[in-house]
Design an enzyme around this catalytic site. Structure first.
Site, PDB file in Angstrom:
ATOM      1  N   TYR A   1       8.000   4.101  -4.852  1.00  0.00           N
ATOM      2  CA  TYR A   1       8.202   5.325  -4.059  1.00  0.00           C
ATOM      3  C   TYR A   1       9.677   5.750  -4.100  1.00  0.00           C
ATOM      4  O   TYR A   1      10.572   4.957  -3.770  1.00  0.00           O
ATOM      5  CB  TYR A   1       7.775   5.142  -2.597  1.00  0.00           C
ATOM      6  CG  TYR A   1       6.288   4.904  -2.370  1.00  0.00           C
ATOM      7  CD1 TYR A   1       5.344   5.106  -3.369  1.00  0.00           C
ATOM      8  CD2 TYR A   1       5.833   4.482  -1.127  1.00  0.00           C
ATOM      9  CE1 TYR A   1       3.994   4.888  -3.149  1.00  0.00           C
ATOM     10  CE2 TYR A   1       4.473   4.262  -0.891  1.00  0.00           C
ATOM     11  CZ  TYR A   1       3.575   4.468  -1.916  1.00  0.00           C
ATOM     12  OH  TYR A   1       2.243   4.239  -1.677  1.00  0.00           O
TER      13      TYR A   1
HETATM   14  P1  NAP Z   1      -1.458  11.756   4.435  1.00  0.00           P
HETATM   15  O1  NAP Z   1      -1.159  10.772   5.495  1.00  0.00           O
HETATM   16  O2  NAP Z   1      -2.864  12.196   4.228  1.00  0.00           O
HETATM   17  O3  NAP Z   1      -0.560  13.048   4.601  1.00  0.00           O
HETATM   18  C1  NAP Z   1       0.719  12.948   5.092  1.00  0.00           C
HETATM   19  C2  NAP Z   1       1.372  14.329   5.096  1.00  0.00           C
HETATM   20  O4  NAP Z   1       0.677  15.193   5.994  1.00  0.00           O
HETATM   21  C3  NAP Z   1       2.775  14.229   5.621  1.00  0.00           C
HETATM   22  O5  NAP Z   1       3.678  13.902   4.603  1.00  0.00           O
HETATM   23  C4  NAP Z   1       2.993  15.614   6.191  1.00  0.00           C
HETATM   24  O6  NAP Z   1       3.237  16.494   5.090  1.00  0.00           O
HETATM   25  C5  NAP Z   1       1.621  15.936   6.763  1.00  0.00           C
HETATM   26  N1  NAP Z   1       1.472  15.550   8.169  1.00  0.00           N
HETATM   27  C6  NAP Z   1       1.424  14.295   8.691  1.00  0.00           C
HETATM   28  N2  NAP Z   1       1.209  14.341  10.015  1.00  0.00           N
HETATM   29  C7  NAP Z   1       1.107  15.642  10.339  1.00  0.00           C
HETATM   30  C8  NAP Z   1       0.876  16.311  11.559  1.00  0.00           C
HETATM   31  N3  NAP Z   1       0.686  15.656  12.706  1.00  0.00           N
HETATM   32  N4  NAP Z   1       0.836  17.678  11.539  1.00  0.00           N
HETATM   33  C9  NAP Z   1       1.009  18.364  10.386  1.00  0.00           C
HETATM   34  N5  NAP Z   1       1.238  17.772   9.196  1.00  0.00           N
HETATM   35  C10 NAP Z   1       1.282  16.418   9.177  1.00  0.00           C
HETATM   36  O7  NAP Z   1      -0.955  11.201   3.022  1.00  0.00           O
HETATM   37  P2  NAP Z   1       0.174  10.171   2.598  1.00  0.00           P
HETATM   38  O8  NAP Z   1       1.353  10.170   3.474  1.00  0.00           O
HETATM   39  O9  NAP Z   1       0.461  10.430   1.156  1.00  0.00           O
HETATM   40  O10 NAP Z   1      -0.541   8.784   2.696  1.00  0.00           O
HETATM   41  C11 NAP Z   1      -0.215   7.849   3.703  1.00  0.00           C
HETATM   42  C12 NAP Z   1       0.479   6.644   3.118  1.00  0.00           C
HETATM   43  O11 NAP Z   1      -0.417   5.899   2.300  1.00  0.00           O
HETATM   44  C13 NAP Z   1       1.661   6.955   2.165  1.00  0.00           C
HETATM   45  O12 NAP Z   1       2.831   7.306   2.837  1.00  0.00           O
HETATM   46  C14 NAP Z   1       1.754   5.647   1.416  1.00  0.00           C
HETATM   47  O13 NAP Z   1       2.473   4.705   2.176  1.00  0.00           O
HETATM   48  C15 NAP Z   1       0.294   5.246   1.285  1.00  0.00           C
HETATM   49  N6  NAP Z   1      -0.294   5.600  -0.029  1.00  0.00           N
HETATM   50  C16 NAP Z   1      -0.759   4.604  -0.799  1.00  0.00           C
HETATM   51  C17 NAP Z   1      -1.332   4.861  -2.025  1.00  0.00           C
HETATM   52  C18 NAP Z   1      -1.833   3.739  -2.856  1.00  0.00           C
HETATM   53  O14 NAP Z   1      -2.114   3.939  -4.060  1.00  0.00           O
HETATM   54  N7  NAP Z   1      -1.975   2.557  -2.303  1.00  0.00           N
HETATM   55  C19 NAP Z   1      -1.442   6.187  -2.499  1.00  0.00           C
HETATM   56  C20 NAP Z   1      -0.961   7.201  -1.681  1.00  0.00           C
HETATM   57  C21 NAP Z   1      -0.405   6.901  -0.443  1.00  0.00           C
HETATM   58  P3  NAP Z   1       4.270  17.711   5.068  1.00  0.00           P
HETATM   59  O15 NAP Z   1       5.078  17.699   6.316  1.00  0.00           O
HETATM   60  O16 NAP Z   1       5.067  17.458   3.845  1.00  0.00           O
HETATM   61  O17 NAP Z   1       3.413  18.918   4.903  1.00  0.00           O
END
Ligand code: NAP
Length: 315
Positions: free
Chosen positions: A53
């Site tokens: 990351y």
């Molecule tokens: P997510 O949790 O589905 O989306 C997070 C995004 O949604 C944030 O960056 C923000 O984006 C927005 N957000 C979050 N809370 C919000 C709220 N209360 N109101 C409005 N917008 C909000 O996706 P993710 O962060 O990519 O996934 C979570 C974690 O999973 C990652 O950080 C990572 O640690 C892990 N991950 C692992 C893998 C794997 O292959 N193992 C793959 C992907 C992710 P904006 O503010 O930018 O719009």
């Protein structure tokens, strides 16, 4: 904030986990520190990053942001994604894994990793080699628990049996994409995990923000959001996704809930889930996500949400 046990291990983590994949890419160090501080204030104890990351910056930012709170939390990171151009800069071989662990410890500024994920399956490396290397890392004190990510159901079962046969550490959890817009893992992966006592830690639980309601069909994504910043993520805002979101909005309106509460509450209601990993770019998002974790959906609400978003539910 609820603490839950991870699978059949002794490790406990907060129901809301902070995903740190925005650190060093979407957001800089000051903003990352603010998000970590808000998470600590909300009672979050699980912080999830990876060596890949932000090209390593995510681990560095997280390590510095935690500072003297390191011992109060569970630091999860991952190895195996490509981190360089060389032949040994990816995968789950003993050679790469030992080097990757040292590099993550250095960047995180810590002498142990609580939860160490194999980021992706590695068809080139026998499961025996990876598990025996992880076992050595646990015995040396550099790692506390091992876990997998993006494994198929059969790979989870295979790893469990290899660990039993060899007497090594086992994978206590698997990280998988799981949300109300993406329920593919329920067919094979979830049953495999239940059978093996492996926890499922969902990633993309908000479908990159689609499940917060901030994106509208037919309108460009609001400035400063993930979908505005990344065409790869914007591709996920399909008509089908908006159709499911419309159904969820209708359920939320009837139940007096928000879309965010349904998205997090439905995952939290799955017995196999100890923690829902949500990424954030601002402290207010963490506060909203932590508040959504306090909501316990009723059996009727869970059933309605399950039915509306079941795979194949759309015509
Ligand atoms: P997510 O949790 O589905 O989306 C997070 C995004 O949604 C944030 O960056 C923000 O984006 C927005 N957000 C979050 N809370 C919000 C709220 N209360 N109101 C409005 N917008 C909000 O996706 P993710 O962060 O990519 O996934 C979570 C974690 O999973 C990652 O950080 C990572 O640690 C892990 N991950 C692992 C893998 C794997 O292959 N193992 C793959 C992907 C992710 P904006 O503010 O930018 O719009």
């Amino acid at each position: 904030m609820d603490l839950r046990v991870v699978g059949s291990s002794g490790l406990q983590v907060s129901l809301l986990g902070l995903g740190c994949n925005n650190f060093g890419s979407r957001i800089g160090e000051d903003a990352a520190h603010a998000v970590v501080r808000a998470s600590l204030d909300a009672g979050v104890t699980l912080f999830d990053t990876a060596d890949s990351y932000g090209g390593g910056l995510s681990e560095e930012f997280l390590g510095r942001a935690l500072g003297d709170r390191r011992e109060d939390v569970v630091v999860a990171t991952k190895f195996g994604a490509r981190v360089g151009d060389g032949p040994y800069d990816a995968g789950a071989s003993r050679k790469h894994l030992l080097a990757a662990c040292e590099a993550s410890l250095r960047r995180l500024g810590t002498d142990y990793i609580d939860l160490y994920y194999q980021h992706f399956p590695d068809p080139m490396t026998p499961a025996e080699e990876t598990l025996e290397t992880l076992d050595a890392l646990v015995r040396s004190g550099k790692v506390r628990y091992a876990a997998s990510s993006n494994f198929a159901g059969w790979e989870i079962v295979e790893a469990e049996h290899v660990a039993r046969a060899r007497g090594t550490v086992r994978f206590v959890a698997t990280q998988q994409e799981w949300s109300l817009l993406e329920r593919g893992i329920e067919a094979e992966v979830v049953p495999a995990c239940v059978a093996c006592g492996v926890a499922v830690v969902p990633y993309f639980p908000l479908a990159s923000g689609l499940l917060t309601g901030k994106y509208e069909r037919g309108r460009p994504p609001p400035e400063g959001t993930r979908l505005a910043a990344s065409p790869r993520f914007a591709e996920r805002a399909t008509d089908q996704a908006f159709e499911l979101i419309d159904r969820l909005e209708a359920i939320a309106a009837r139940a007096g809930r928000t879309l965010l509460e349904l998205a997090i509450g439905w995952l939290a209601a799955q017995g196999v889930v100890p923690s829902v990993l949500v990424g954030a770019t601002r402290p207010e998002q963490v506060e909203a996500n932590a508040a959504a974790c306090e909501v316990v959906l009723s059996a009727e609400e869970i059933a309605a949400v399950s039915e509306a978003t079941a795979p194949g539910a759309l015509p």
